[in-house]
Write a protein that holds these residues in place. Structure first.
Motif, PDB file in Angstrom:
ATOM      1  N   VAL A  96       0.815  -1.221   0.000  1.00 51.59           N
ATOM      2  CA  VAL A  96       0.000   0.000   0.000  1.00 51.59           C
ATOM      3  C   VAL A  96       0.845   1.265   0.000  1.00 51.59           C
ATOM      4  O   VAL A  96       0.371   2.316  -0.436  1.00 51.59           O
ATOM      5  CB  VAL A  96      -0.994   0.015   1.184  1.00 51.59           C
ATOM      6  CG1 VAL A  96      -1.967  -1.131   1.089  1.00 51.59           C
ATOM      7  CG2 VAL A  96      -0.276   0.009   2.513  1.00 51.59           C
ATOM      8  N   CYS A  97       2.091   1.200   0.496  1.00 55.96           N
ATOM      9  CA  CYS A  97       2.945   2.373   0.396  1.00 55.96           C
ATOM     10  C   CYS A  97       4.409   1.965   0.411  1.00 55.96           C
ATOM     11  O   CYS A  97       4.793   0.970   1.045  1.00 55.96           O
ATOM     12  CB  CYS A  97       2.640   3.409   1.473  1.00 55.96           C
ATOM     13  SG  CYS A  97       3.193   3.006   3.132  1.00 55.96           S
ATOM     14  N   PHE A  98       5.207   2.758  -0.304  1.00 52.32           N
ATOM     15  CA  PHE A  98       6.643   2.497  -0.379  1.00 52.32           C
ATOM     16  C   PHE A  98       7.332   3.773  -0.844  1.00 52.32           C
ATOM     17  O   PHE A  98       6.999   4.340  -1.884  1.00 52.32           O
ATOM     18  CB  PHE A  98       6.932   1.361  -1.353  1.00 52.32           C
ATOM     19  CG  PHE A  98       8.407   1.094  -1.545  1.00 52.32           C
ATOM     20  CD1 PHE A  98       9.173   0.592  -0.514  1.00 52.32           C
ATOM     21  CD2 PHE A  98       9.009   1.356  -2.773  1.00 52.32           C
ATOM     22  CE1 PHE A  98      10.536   0.351  -0.694  1.00 52.32           C
ATOM     23  CE2 PHE A  98      10.364   1.114  -2.957  1.00 52.32           C
ATOM     24  CZ  PHE A  98      11.131   0.611  -1.911  1.00 52.32           C
ATOM     25  N   ARG A  99       8.283   4.256  -0.047  1.00 56.70           N
ATOM     26  CA  ARG A  99       9.132   5.379  -0.440  1.00 56.70           C
ATOM     27  C   ARG A  99      10.506   4.799  -0.778  1.00 56.70           C
ATOM     28  O   ARG A  99      11.197   4.272   0.112  1.00 56.70           O
ATOM     29  CB  ARG A  99       9.225   6.406   0.688  1.00 56.70           C
ATOM     30  CG  ARG A  99      10.009   7.662   0.288  1.00 56.70           C
ATOM     31  CD  ARG A  99      10.368   8.505   1.498  1.00 56.70           C
ATOM     32  NE  ARG A  99       9.257   9.198   2.080  1.00 56.70           N
ATOM     33  CZ  ARG A  99       8.861  10.429   1.750  1.00 56.70           C
ATOM     34  NH1 ARG A  99       9.495  11.073   0.786  1.00 56.70           N
ATOM     35  NH2 ARG A  99       7.857  11.011   2.376  1.00 56.70           N
ATOM     36  N   GLY A 110       3.553   6.499  -3.019  1.00 60.93           N
ATOM     37  CA  GLY A 110       4.966   6.854  -3.022  1.00 60.93           C
ATOM     38  C   GLY A 110       5.279   8.048  -2.142  1.00 60.93           C
ATOM     39  O   GLY A 110       4.393   8.661  -1.530  1.00 60.93           O
ATOM     40  N   GLY A 111       6.546   8.413  -2.130  1.00 61.72           N
ATOM     41  CA  GLY A 111       6.975   9.506  -1.268  1.00 61.72           C
ATOM     42  C   GLY A 111       6.430  10.855  -1.651  1.00 61.72           C
ATOM     43  O   GLY A 111       6.270  11.730  -0.798  1.00 61.72           O
ATOM     44  N   SER A 112       6.146  11.060  -2.945  1.00 61.95           N
ATOM     45  CA  SER A 112       5.641  12.360  -3.396  1.00 61.95           C
ATOM     46  C   SER A 112       4.157  12.349  -3.715  1.00 61.95           C
ATOM     47  O   SER A 112       3.625  13.319  -4.263  1.00 61.95           O
ATOM     48  CB  SER A 112       6.428  12.805  -4.643  1.00 61.95           C
ATOM     49  OG  SER A 112       6.273  11.848  -5.683  1.00 61.95           O
ATOM     50  N   SER A 113       3.460  11.280  -3.360  1.00 58.04           N
ATOM     51  CA  SER A 113       2.037  11.173  -3.678  1.00 58.04           C
ATOM     52  C   SER A 113       1.212  12.176  -2.881  1.00 58.04           C
ATOM     53  O   SER A 113       1.519  12.484  -1.725  1.00 58.04           O
ATOM     54  CB  SER A 113       1.545   9.756  -3.374  1.00 58.04           C
ATOM     55  OG  SER A 113       0.130   9.682  -3.437  1.00 58.04           O
ATOM     56  N   GLU A 114       0.135  12.674  -3.487  1.00 55.67           N
ATOM     57  CA  GLU A 114      -0.793  13.545  -2.767  1.00 55.67           C
ATOM     58  C   GLU A 114      -1.549  12.776  -1.689  1.00 55.67           C
ATOM     59  O   GLU A 114      -2.204  13.385  -0.843  1.00 55.67           O
ATOM     60  CB  GLU A 114      -1.780  14.185  -3.744  1.00 55.67           C
ATOM     61  CG  GLU A 114      -2.691  13.197  -4.453  1.00 55.67           C
ATOM     62  CD  GLU A 114      -3.662  13.848  -5.400  1.00 55.67           C
ATOM     63  OE1 GLU A 114      -4.593  13.145  -5.861  1.00 55.67           O
ATOM     64  OE2 GLU A 114      -3.513  15.054  -5.683  1.00 55.67           O
TER      65      GLU A 114
END
Length: 646
Positions: free
Chosen positions: A198-201, A252-256
Motif C-alpha cells: 500500500v505504500c513504499f518510499r 509513493g513519497g511524493s504522492s498527494e
C-alpha cells in the motif's frame, strides 16, 4: 480636567474575532497514572459491552486482561498463545472487535535465532469476549533474517466486511528498504489472499502502520513512521478512499495521498526522532496521534530515552498539533515506548506505554487524559451565585499538584476562581522571582491578536498562594509591570489553596466582544528543591497563537462590537432585531465637550453628535460598508477609527 480617550475595535463588524487554536486538548492526570504489570507492546480497546481489553506480551507469552470502564484494576491475565516449541518470541499484539462480535488477535512471531526460522504474522479468534481463543494460524510468512522480516501487524474491518491486516514488511524489499503490506480476507478470516503493497518510499523505510476508518469522509487513513520526510523518522499519513481501497498501487513519497502528520508550526527538526505512531479517532471526529519522540531528550535522534508525545489533528487526519505528554520524566535513563491510545468516552482518553529505566515497576503503564477544547465563561449578572460548575480544563500532568477553575463575568469584571490541590505550600526564597512560589499565572490576549510571539496589548497576572500578585502589560512585545485595580483573594484549604482573581475589564483595555485567548500556568515549588511550571495543555505562554479560545457566554445578541480603552468613554456599535444599526455610548469619567463625527471614506460627513448625557444611543443609518468614526473634544481630534459594516 481634560482626559484623552480613544476608539479600539476588538474585531471588524461582521467578521469573527475567533482566531485561536480551536480543537480538542488533552489534560493528563498525573495522579491517575497506573502501573499494570510487566510486559511490552500493550494496546487497549474499548469493546461494545463497555469492557476494556488490554493485550500485550510478557516474554514469549501473549495475554489479554479485561475490566469494566469504571473499575480501577484489571482482571486476571488470560493466556492467548505461546510458542511451545521455544523457537519464537510472540510479541506486538493487536486486538480488534469485529462487527459480528468476534475478537481478532494478531501478532508478530519473531524467531529467537537468526537464519533458521521465518518471521511471521499470526492471528487467533475469540467468540466470548476474550475468555477463550481458537483458530490460530499463520497468515504471512517472511524470511529468516531481520533484513527480510515482517513486523507490527494491525487489523481493520471494512464496511463491506472485508478484513485487512496491515504490517511493515522487509521481505522481498531490496537495499534495507521497507514497505507497508496489506493482507485481505473476504471470508471472515478463514483464508487470506495475496499481499498488496500500500505504500513504499524508495530508499527509505515506511514502518509501524496503524489504520483508521475516518467517520465523515469514510476513507482509510494509516499512520506510519517515515524516515524520508526530514532526517530521522517522523509521523506521516497515507490515505485511500473506500472506493479505491488501495487499487492505485503503492503510495509513493511524493504522492498527494501521503502527507506529514504534524502541522507546519509543530514541525520537528531533522535530528529529532519521532517514530512508532499510533492513531485513533474521537467521537467528535477529531483524530489523535501518538509518537515516541526524542524531542527535548539527551539523545534526540534515537528512541533510547524517548517519551510519548500526543498530538490532536482534524477530522481529515491532518494538522496534528496541541502536543501533550502523558508520562513526564526528566531522567534520561527512562524511556516510554511502543505506545497506544484508546478513547474511553467523549471526555476521556487512555494512553498505554511500555516504560523502562525506572527504579521499580518497569513495564506497562496507563495514563488518563481529560478532553476539553475551549473555556466558556458565563455571565453572572443577576445570578444568586457568581460561579457555576468547574470548567473541563485541568492542569496536573507533571506532578501531584493540580488545579481546576471556575469562571464568570459581568459588565465590570472577569472572575477566575482556581481550586489548587497542593498540600505543601512554599514561597520563593528571598530575592527569587515570584514565579518560584506556589501560585497561578494567567495570560490574556483580549484583542485576539493570535500572534506567534508576545505582542502589544496582551496581559499576564501572577498570583501566589498567599495572595500577592504582579501584573504585566506587553508593550511592543516586552512585559512591563503595570499598576492595576485587580483583586486577588487567597484562602488555604485542607488540600491546598484557592485563588480568586477579579480583573476589571478596564485593566484589559475593555471587554472583548465575545472571544479572546487565555493561557494558564501552574507554578509548584516543592520546598525549593523541585520546581514545576506547568502550561495548560497544548499551550505555550510565549506563543499566543497556542492559547486557549475563551468565549464569553450570555452576551447581548445585538452587540456587534464593543469598544473601551483606559478612558472615561465606552462605545458599542449594535444592531437591532430588524438589522438597523446604532451607536451606544457611556461616559464614565470627566471630559469637556466630546463629539462624535461619522464620515464616509471619501470624506463626506454623514452626521455628528454631541455626547452630552452620561449615556445614550445615536443613529447609524449609512449606505456604505465602511465608515470613519472620529472623536473630537473642544475642536481637537482625539482619535479616529475605520469600521467595516456588513
Amino acid at each position: 480636567m481634560r482626559r484623552r480617550f480613544s476608539i479600539l475595535l476588538m474585531a471588524l463588524i461582521g467578521i469573527s474575532a475567533f482566531a485561536f487554536d480551536p480543537g480538542t486538548r488533552i489534560a493528563w492526570v498525573y495522579s491517575m497514572r497506573s502501573f499494570v504489570n510487566q510486559g511490552v507492546y500493550a494496546r487497549v480497546k474499548l469493546l461494545s459491552n463497555r469492557e476494556m481489553a488490554l493485550v500485550y506480551n510478557t516474554g514469549d507469552i501473549l495475554y489479554i486482561r479485561k475490566k469494566s470502564v469504571s473499575d480501577k484494576s484489571w482482571g486476571n491475565p488470560i493466556q492467548v498463545s505461546v510458542d511451545n516449541t521455544g523457537k519464537y518470541n510472540y510479541t506486538n499484539a493487536e486486538l480488534s472487535e469485529l462487527s459480528d462480535g468476534r475478537l481478532i488477535y494478531v501478532w508478530n512471531a519473531r524467531p529467537k535465532e537468526e537464519g533458521e526460522y521465518p518471521y511471521k504474522i499470526m492471528m487467533k479468534f475469540s467468540d466470548d469476549c476474550g475468555d477463550t481463543w481458537y483458530g490460530e494460524q499463520d497468515i504471512y510468512v517472511a524470511g529468516v533474517t531481520k533484513r527480510e522480516g515482517c513486523w507490527e501487524p494491525v487489523c481493520l474491518e471494512m464496511p463491506s466486511g472485508e478484513l485487512q491486516v496491515y504490517f511493515a514488511n522487509e521481505y522481498g524489499v531490496a537495499d534495507n528498504n521497507q514497505n507497508i503490506t496489506l493482507l485481505r480476507s473476504i471470508d471472515q478470516g478463514k483464508t487470506w489472499g495475496d499481499e498488496t503493497v500500500v505504500c513504499f518510499r524508495d530508499r527509505y523505510r515506511d514502518g509501524m502502520p496503524v489504520p483508521v476508518l475516518l467517520q465523515e469522509q469514510g476513507g482509510i487513513a494509516v499512520a506510519i513512521e517515515d524516515n524520508g520526510i526530514d532526517g530521522t523518522f517522523k509521523p506521516a499519513i497515507i490515505y485511500s478512499t473506500l472506493e479505491n481501497n488501495w487499487a492505485d498501487g503503492p503510495v509513493g513519497g511524493s504522492s498527494e495521498n501521503r502527507w506529514e502528520a504534524l502541522r507546519s508550526d509543530c514541525k520537528l527538526s531533522a535530528n529529532i526522532y519521532a517514530g512508532a505512531p499510533y492513531l485513533i479517532q474521537l467521537e467528535n471526529g477529531e483524530t489523535v496521534l501518538s509518537v515516541q519522540s526524542g524531542e527535548g531528550r539527551d539523545e534526540p535522534n534515537t528512541q533510547n530515552s524517548a517519551l510519548m508525545q500526543v498530538y490532536v489533528g482534524d477530522k481529515e487526519c491532518r494538522n496534528f498539533a496541541r502536543k501533550s505528554t502523558p508520562f513526564q520524566f526528566s531522567d534520561s535513563q527512562v524511556s516510554v515506548l511502543w505506545n497506544s491510545l484508546c478513547a474511553v468516552d467523549s471526555t476521556t482518553l487512555l494512553a498505554v506505554s511500555s516504560i523502562s529505566g525506572l527504579s521499580s515497576q518497569n513495564g506497562i503503564w496507563t495514563a488518563t487524559g481529560r478532553l476539553f477544547n475551549s473555556m466558556e465563561i458565563e455571565n453572572c449578572e443577576g445570578r444568586a451565585e457568581r460561579y457555576g460548575n468547574f470548567s473541563p480544563l485541568y492542569l496536573g500532568a507533571e506532578g501531584y499538584a493540580h488545579l481546576q477553575v471556575k469562571s464568570a463575568w459581568d459588565n465590570s469584571n472577569l472572575y477566575l476562581l482556581f481550586d489548587v490541590f497542593d498540600p505543601v505550600q512554599t514561597l520563593a526564597e528571598e530575592g527569587e522571582p515570584m514565579w518560584q512560589s506556589d501560585g497561578v499565572e494567567v495570560y490574556i490576549d483580549p484583542l485576539n491578536k493570535n500572534t506567534g510571539t508576545i505582542a502589544s496589548g496582551m496581559f499576564k497576572l501572577l498570583c501566589d498562594y498567599s495572595g500577592q500578585s504582579v501584573y504585566h502589560k506587553s508593550v511592543a512585545g516586552v512585559w512591563q509591570e503595570e499598576e492595576n485595580d485587580i483583586v486577588c483573594k487567597s484562602s488555604l484549604t485542607q488540600t491546598g489553596y484557592t485563588l480568586e482573581m477579579i480583573i476589571p475589564w478596564s485593566n484589559l483595555g475593555g471587554r472583548p466582544e465575545t472571544d479572546f485567548g487565555i493561557h494558564i500556568k501552574l507554578h509548584n515549588n516543592d520546598n525549593n528543591k523541585k520546581f514545576v511550571h506547568e502550561n495548560l495543555s497544548g499551550g505555550n505562554g510565549d506563543k499566543p497563537n497556542t492559547w486557549l479560545p475563551c468565549v464569553l457566554k450570555g452576551q447581548p445578541t445585538s452587540m456587534i462590537s464593543f469598544v473601551k480603552q483606559n478612558s472615561p468613554v465606552c462605545i458599542w456599535v449594535a444592531s437591532g432585531a430588524g438589522g438597523e444599526r446604532a451607536i451606544q455610548y457611556e461616559i464614565n469619567g470627566p471630559v469637556n465637550s466630546p463629539r462624535l463625527y461619522i464620515y464616509a471614506m471619501d470624506g463626506r460627513l454623514y452626521s455628528s453628535h454631541s455626547l452630552e448625557s452620561a449615556s445614550g444611543t445615536l443613529p447609524l443609518s449609512v449606505p456604505d460598508e465602511i465608515v470613519l468614526l472620529k472623536l473630537v473634544d473642544n475642536n481637537k481630534v482625539l482619535d479616529s477609527q475605520k469600521i467595516l459594516l456588513k
